[in-house]
Design a protein around this motif. Structure first.
Motif, PDB file in Angstrom:
ATOM      1  N   GLN A 124      -7.329  12.320  -4.243  1.00 48.83           N
ATOM      2  CA  GLN A 124      -7.371  11.781  -5.602  1.00 48.83           C
ATOM      3  C   GLN A 124      -8.136  10.466  -5.629  1.00 48.83           C
ATOM      4  O   GLN A 124      -8.139   9.722  -4.641  1.00 48.83           O
ATOM      5  N   PRO A 125      -8.806  10.168  -6.749  1.00 44.39           N
ATOM      6  CA  PRO A 125      -9.524   8.896  -6.854  1.00 44.39           C
ATOM      7  C   PRO A 125      -8.586   7.724  -6.572  1.00 44.39           C
ATOM      8  O   PRO A 125      -7.457   7.692  -7.058  1.00 44.39           O
ATOM      9  N   PHE A 126      -9.028   6.810  -5.768  1.00 45.36           N
ATOM     10  CA  PHE A 126      -8.308   5.587  -5.421  1.00 45.36           C
ATOM     11  C   PHE A 126      -7.008   5.849  -4.642  1.00 45.36           C
ATOM     12  O   PHE A 126      -6.216   4.937  -4.440  1.00 45.36           O
ATOM     13  N   GLY A 127      -6.780   7.092  -4.242  1.00 40.40           N
ATOM     14  CA  GLY A 127      -5.545   7.413  -3.527  1.00 40.40           C
ATOM     15  C   GLY A 127      -4.390   7.743  -4.432  1.00 40.40           C
ATOM     16  O   GLY A 127      -3.248   7.848  -3.986  1.00 40.40           O
ATOM     17  N   GLY A 128      -4.685   7.920  -5.718  1.00 40.29           N
ATOM     18  CA  GLY A 128      -3.653   8.201  -6.716  1.00 40.29           C
ATOM     19  C   GLY A 128      -3.756   7.230  -7.868  1.00 40.29           C
ATOM     20  O   GLY A 128      -4.297   6.126  -7.731  1.00 40.29           O
ATOM     21  N   SER A 129      -3.230   7.635  -9.013  1.00 42.93           N
ATOM     22  CA  SER A 129      -3.358   6.814 -10.224  1.00 42.93           C
ATOM     23  C   SER A 129      -2.481   5.572 -10.201  1.00 42.93           C
ATOM     24  O   SER A 129      -2.501   4.789 -11.154  1.00 42.93           O
ATOM     25  N   ASP A 130      -1.711   5.376  -9.133  1.00 42.97           N
ATOM     26  CA  ASP A 130      -0.819   4.219  -9.043  1.00 42.97           C
ATOM     27  C   ASP A 130      -1.242   3.226  -7.962  1.00 42.97           C
ATOM     28  O   ASP A 130      -0.456   2.379  -7.563  1.00 42.97           O
ATOM     29  N   LYS A 131      -2.488   3.310  -7.510  1.00 40.96           N
ATOM     30  CA  LYS A 131      -2.898   2.494  -6.363  1.00 40.96           C
ATOM     31  C   LYS A 131      -3.813   1.330  -6.734  1.00 40.96           C
ATOM     32  O   LYS A 131      -4.659   1.425  -7.620  1.00 40.96           O
ATOM     33  N   SER A 132      -3.633   0.247  -5.975  1.00 34.33           N
ATOM     34  CA  SER A 132      -4.566  -0.878  -6.015  1.00 34.33           C
ATOM     35  C   SER A 132      -5.697  -0.599  -5.033  1.00 34.33           C
ATOM     36  O   SER A 132      -5.648   0.368  -4.260  1.00 34.33           O
ATOM     37  N   ALA A 133      -6.708  -1.453  -5.053  1.00 35.57           N
ATOM     38  CA  ALA A 133      -7.847  -1.265  -4.155  1.00 35.57           C
ATOM     39  C   ALA A 133      -7.435  -1.385  -2.687  1.00 35.57           C
ATOM     40  O   ALA A 133      -8.124  -0.879  -1.803  1.00 35.57           O
ATOM     41  N   THR A 134      -6.312  -2.021  -2.412  1.00 36.72           N
ATOM     42  CA  THR A 134      -5.829  -2.169  -1.040  1.00 36.72           C
ATOM     43  C   THR A 134      -5.281  -0.865  -0.472  1.00 36.72           C
ATOM     44  O   THR A 134      -5.128  -0.721   0.741  1.00 36.72           O
ATOM     45  N   GLY A 135      -4.941   0.078  -1.364  1.00 36.87           N
ATOM     46  CA  GLY A 135      -4.295   1.315  -0.930  1.00 36.87           C
ATOM     47  C   GLY A 135      -2.799   1.299  -1.157  1.00 36.87           C
ATOM     48  O   GLY A 135      -2.124   2.317  -1.024  1.00 36.87           O
ATOM     49  N   HIS A 136      -2.250   0.118  -1.483  1.00 36.79           N
ATOM     50  CA  HIS A 136      -0.833   0.012  -1.818  1.00 36.79           C
ATOM     51  C   HIS A 136      -0.610   0.401  -3.280  1.00 36.79           C
ATOM     52  O   HIS A 136      -1.530   0.339  -4.105  1.00 36.79           O
ATOM     53  N   ARG A 137       0.637   0.784  -3.618  1.00 35.83           N
ATOM     54  CA  ARG A 137       0.986   0.931  -5.024  1.00 35.83           C
ATOM     55  C   ARG A 137       0.775  -0.410  -5.721  1.00 35.83           C
ATOM     56  O   ARG A 137       0.941  -1.476  -5.120  1.00 35.83           O
ATOM     57  N   TYR A 138       0.467  -0.345  -7.010  1.00 35.20           N
ATOM     58  CA  TYR A 138       0.123  -1.562  -7.735  1.00 35.20           C
ATOM     59  C   TYR A 138       1.279  -2.563  -7.826  1.00 35.20           C
ATOM     60  O   TYR A 138       1.061  -3.757  -8.042  1.00 35.20           O
TER      61      TYR A 138
END
Length: 495
Positions: A60-74
């Motif tokens: 999924q784009p960005f690792g999912g719709s709940d992710k920050s650019a770091t890869g962590h959840r927002y």
């Protein structure tokens, strides 16, 4: 240049794990693109060790719709910082399905796990949600805290939770659950003949499979059970996901609920497929039948909860002419503080009367309330919308504890126009509120861990403690002098 929120965020330097006695996670794949930027330094001597578990969906784009650019959840940084501020260590981990066994072996080194995987993400990433849940349950059996546990998410999120709270102040006694075609046909024909209904499937999301249903004829009986609807009576229906309307007979509706689109169910415009009872109760096949409250058009009230503490109230008013207030339907959101006088009775009924027994009512007597969850309420006053209420009673329409997001952190999630969004993009004001919520979660987590690790004294030790307290009280009140008190204590311990 300093980004929005940079002044406050710049005070939060990356944690330096080498300085703290943390759990060794070096055997796990490192998914985050940075060293947990924004996370506070871990405590040197943490009271307890916690892990915050996320998942990155590579397809999924960005690792999912709940992710920050770091890869962590927002919102992971804010929650992690809340744990750290309460003296707990908090390591941000990503669950990778291919290293399942090693991952759960590593988790055994922690005291508690905070699960922050959005529903559906584990399966989408190639994992197995049931396998993940069973492994979390295995950790619980070893004494570890899991927030929220698979059973808490299942029982609180299931629509039949409303039946289990029917006799509480926040419930209605004529709330039924159906798990078979026969009980559905018998029960629905009776309830539908009595009053307009809300029928909710168990598996749907965002209002799909939630139907507001009225008799087209308006031929309602005075008392429940006085009559049952016939198969050919017409129903006027509206689906909560998009407020679209349909008209069907009782027979067509029952057929759609059980078998989906067939020659007997008529033509349906919904995006759903029906078959709400498929697989039976064990597979989540069920429908909940609840009385329709006409004042739903005036809006729902959501309580954002951290454990047993309400952190805020949101009134969600549907778009004119609609019933559903879910996001994307044009609804209007108004925010209130927990002590708002408009909801004083609801707050009292919910937090003082019902919360102490809520988990037991939901068949979860040994589980704590979730760290971060929501409860949606509907005004059950039977009057016409827009007229003064004759009763002040709100009933629960839904609980949710499955990865509820911290909305103030939303500027940190990536989308097409903000592909590099991060923790540092959260405006200062929103960041301060997110910090407050995270800190309160940390305090609740610490309390749960303290209670779960408390070892009650033996009966003989409890007797000694009782005697000591009695002696101290006698000295304090002047019944005994300090010398007399000391002499008695000396004899008690045979000094």
């Amino acid at each position: 240049p300093m980004v929005s929120g940079g002044l406050a965020a710049s005070m939060m330097m990356p944690s330096h794990c080498a300085e703290s006695p943390l759990v060794d996670v070096s055997s796990l794949m490192k998914v985050a693109r940075t060293d947990d930027v924004g996370l506070l330094p871990q405590p040197t001597n943490p009271k307890y060790k916690t892990a915050l578990v996320q998942i990155y969906v590579a397809t999924q784009p960005f690792g999912g719709s709940d992710k920050s650019a770091t890869g962590h959840r927002y919102d992971s940084i804010s929650i992690g910082n809340g744990m750290i501020a309460s003296g707990l260590s908090c390591q941000l981990l990503h669950y990778v399905p291919s290293e399942h066994e090693e991952f759960f072996k590593v988790l055994e080194g922690f005291d508690a796990v905070v699960v922050r995987c959005n529903p559906g993400q584990i399966n989408t990433a190639g994992g197995n949600q049931m396998k993940f849940d069973d492994s979390m349950r295995a950790l619980q059996k070893k004494g570890m805290q899991v927030w929220p546990s698979p059973d808490v998410m299942k029982n609180m999120g299931a629509k039949d939770a409303l039946c289990k709270i029917a006799d509480l102040a926040i419930g209605l006694p004529d709330t039924l659950a159906y798990y078979s075609a026969d009980t559905l046909a018998e029960g629905f024909k009776k309830t539908m003949a009595f009053q307009p209904r809300v029928i909710k499937q168990n598996r749907g999301s965002s209002g799909e499979g939630i139907w507001i249903i009225k008799l087209k004829s308006g031929n309602y009986c005075k008392n429940f059970g006085d009559r049952s609807c016939s198969a050919d009576e017409e129903l006027e229906m509206m689906e909560a996901c998009d407020n679209h309307a349909e008209t069907h007979t009782v027979a067509e509706f029952l057929e759609f609920c059980v078998n989906g689109r067939t020659s007997k169910s008529g033509k349906w415009d919904t995006i759903g497929t029906g078959k709400y009872l498929e697989g039976g109760k064990e597979a989540g096949g069920q429908l909940v039948d609840q009385r329709f409250c006409p004042r739903i058009v005036e809006g729902e009230v959501r309580m954002n909860m951290i454990g047993d503490t309400c952190s805020g109230i949101i009134h969600k008013k549907p778009k004119a002419g609609g019933i559903s207030a879910v996001g994307g339907t044009g609804s209007i959101y108004t925010h209130y503080s927990p002590d708002a006088p408009e909801f004083a009775t609801l707050m009292s009924d919910f937090t003082k009367k019902d919360l102490p027994t809520l988990m037991s009512n939901l068949d979860l007597p040994n589980e704590p309330l979730p760290l971060w969850w929501t409860a949606d309420f509907i005004n059950s006053d039977p009057g016409t919308p827009g007229t003064p209420c004759t009763i002040d009673k709100w009933i629960v329409g839904e609980f949710n504890c499955s990865c509820v997001g911290i909305s103030k952190c939303l500027p940190a999630y990536c989308k097409a126009d903000t592909p590099n969004a991060s923790f540092f993009d959260i405006p200062v004001k929103d960041l301060m509120e997110a910090m407050y919520l995270g800190n309160l979660m940390g305090q609740k987590a610490l309390r749960i861990l303290d209670v779960s690790n408390y070892n009650a004294p033996s009966p003989s030790a409890a007797d000694v403690i009782c005697r000591i307290e009695g002696i101290i009280g006698a000295v304090a009140s002047g019944v005994l002098s300090e010398t007399e008190g000391w002499n008695i204590l000396a004899k008690l311990f045979d000094v």
